[in-house]
Design an enzyme around this catalytic site. Sequence first.
Site, mmCIF file in Angstrom:
data_model
loop_
_atom_site.group_PDB
_atom_site.id
_atom_site.type_symbol
_atom_site.label_atom_id
_atom_site.label_comp_id
_atom_site.label_asym_id
_atom_site.label_seq_id
_atom_site.Cartn_x
_atom_site.Cartn_y
_atom_site.Cartn_z
ATOM 1 N N ASP A 122 55.765 -23.230 46.775
ATOM 2 C CA ASP A 122 56.438 -22.158 46.035
ATOM 3 C C ASP A 122 57.789 -22.673 45.550
ATOM 4 O O ASP A 122 58.322 -23.647 46.095
ATOM 5 C CB ASP A 122 56.618 -20.907 46.910
ATOM 6 C CG ASP A 122 57.443 -21.175 48.171
ATOM 7 O OD1 ASP A 122 57.144 -22.164 48.865
ATOM 8 O OD2 ASP A 122 58.392 -20.411 48.444
ATOM 9 N N GLU A 142 58.196 -20.472 51.373
ATOM 10 C CA GLU A 142 59.354 -21.056 52.052
ATOM 11 C C GLU A 142 60.644 -20.477 51.495
ATOM 12 O O GLU A 142 61.603 -20.257 52.223
ATOM 13 C CB GLU A 142 59.351 -22.586 51.877
ATOM 14 C CG GLU A 142 60.355 -23.307 52.764
ATOM 15 C CD GLU A 142 61.754 -23.408 52.167
ATOM 16 O OE1 GLU A 142 62.695 -23.674 52.918
ATOM 17 O OE2 GLU A 142 61.920 -23.207 50.943
HETATM 18 ZN ZN ZN Z 1 62.379 -26.362 49.975
#
Ligand code: ZN
Length: 468
Positions: free
Chosen positions: A88, A151
């Site tokens: 992501d 994340e």
């Molecule tokens: Zn990162």
Amino acid sequence: MTDWEKEALKRQENLLEDLQQLIAIPSVLDENAVTKDLPFGPEPKRALDWLLEEGRKAEMSVKNVDNMAGHIEMGNGDDIIGILCHVDVVPAGSNWTYGPYDGTIVDGKLFGRGAIDDKGPTIAAWHAMKLVKESGITLNKRVRLIIGTDEESGFRCVKRYFEKEEMPQIGFAPDADFPIINAEKGIASVLFKQKSIGADGQLLWFKSGNRTNMVPDYAEAHIAKEVGIDNDQFTTFLNIHNVTGGVTKEKDYTVINLNGKSAHAMEPDNGVNAAVLLASFLNRIFQEGTSKDFTQFMFNAFANESRGLFLGLAFNDEMSGDTTLNAGIVTYDQENSGEITISMRYSVSYQFEEKMTTCMERLTETPFSVDVLSNSAPHYVDAADPLIRTLQEVYTDHTGEHAELLSIGGGTYARVLEKGVAFGMLFPGREDVAHQADEYVYIDDLMKATAIYADAISRLACDETEGE
Ligand SMILES: [Zn+2]
């Protein structure tokens, strides 16, 4: 001995094409498009699917965990070496010279959102696995590329993953800096609250900061008009501290403001805390009451130091250095009096409960109380651990540089692993362009990192000293 650098370079073109394909997927969290099957919206899942498909093509075993995370695995054995990465990205934002999802190559750099955080490092680690597989080396451990898709906004991906999957015995996360980050301080959010509520009508309102993890760069206070403020004295104060500010008269009160300098909470001394400075100035003006209690506490606890000496929270150790305190959000109003929320970055060997008890005892006689709002434990892997030794050897063999162990006040993705460190892939001296416009990665760095990861995997996964 395999020449990993040479092997990596042979597949440079292929690796760059893969990175461009992954960057082309705008894998930003989309809360508005969340469904049961798309926990973070469609694009993060598309990035995960793309990489898992690459794993299938390479005839490795793959697993998708609830469209939130997944893994690609090779090798045999009871133990797992985890390589933790994420696909992501944060939103592109504006002011790009090149298309944020184009993967344009100019002057030895590849530009795109995720180039260094964390799609570039992910592709380097992924190709490193393929290199090791193709080399024919027998692995006596499993090697698992663990792929997260959240994340950047809360780690829900890996939380779910490790609810369902085994925790690797050792691992690394290519999502920060080379050489090796083995110590990450604990991060606690702590609230100091004024006990006496119902203010005295001198200080009417005070506000500074929106986030605990930043040094506030602006503070503003409203003072009852009966309270005299000496403009010259304030100007002198501003000059001494090399900051700017001003005083304006409103109909019913006086506004006084001050501009400091922002910095990350991991080292508050890199900034100038506007809240602390403004409160310190006001502390000269108030003589008594709840207003004085507030400014006196701000002055005692935070002026001239960010290490928590007054509060009884100070501590340092060799592995991770000083405990630091950042007064990030400071408010005062007539109803609640003063509230100060700090981000505390505490050393890895800190006795947290004991220290908080000391702090509470010290505050008993003061007008303030203390509460812990959140607490994330420190993360530390011993310098003598074989994991660290091996990664240090690999790094030195490929760079000729000593692999210094780093300690940081922030948290990296590696803290998700039980025994894991951050290992690259931003090389020392390289500008950190993560989350910025024109994010890029040096192609030479990408290839060097691929070789380093391949070598690290091969040494960690055919560890002949196992069981000793
Ligand atoms: Zn990162």
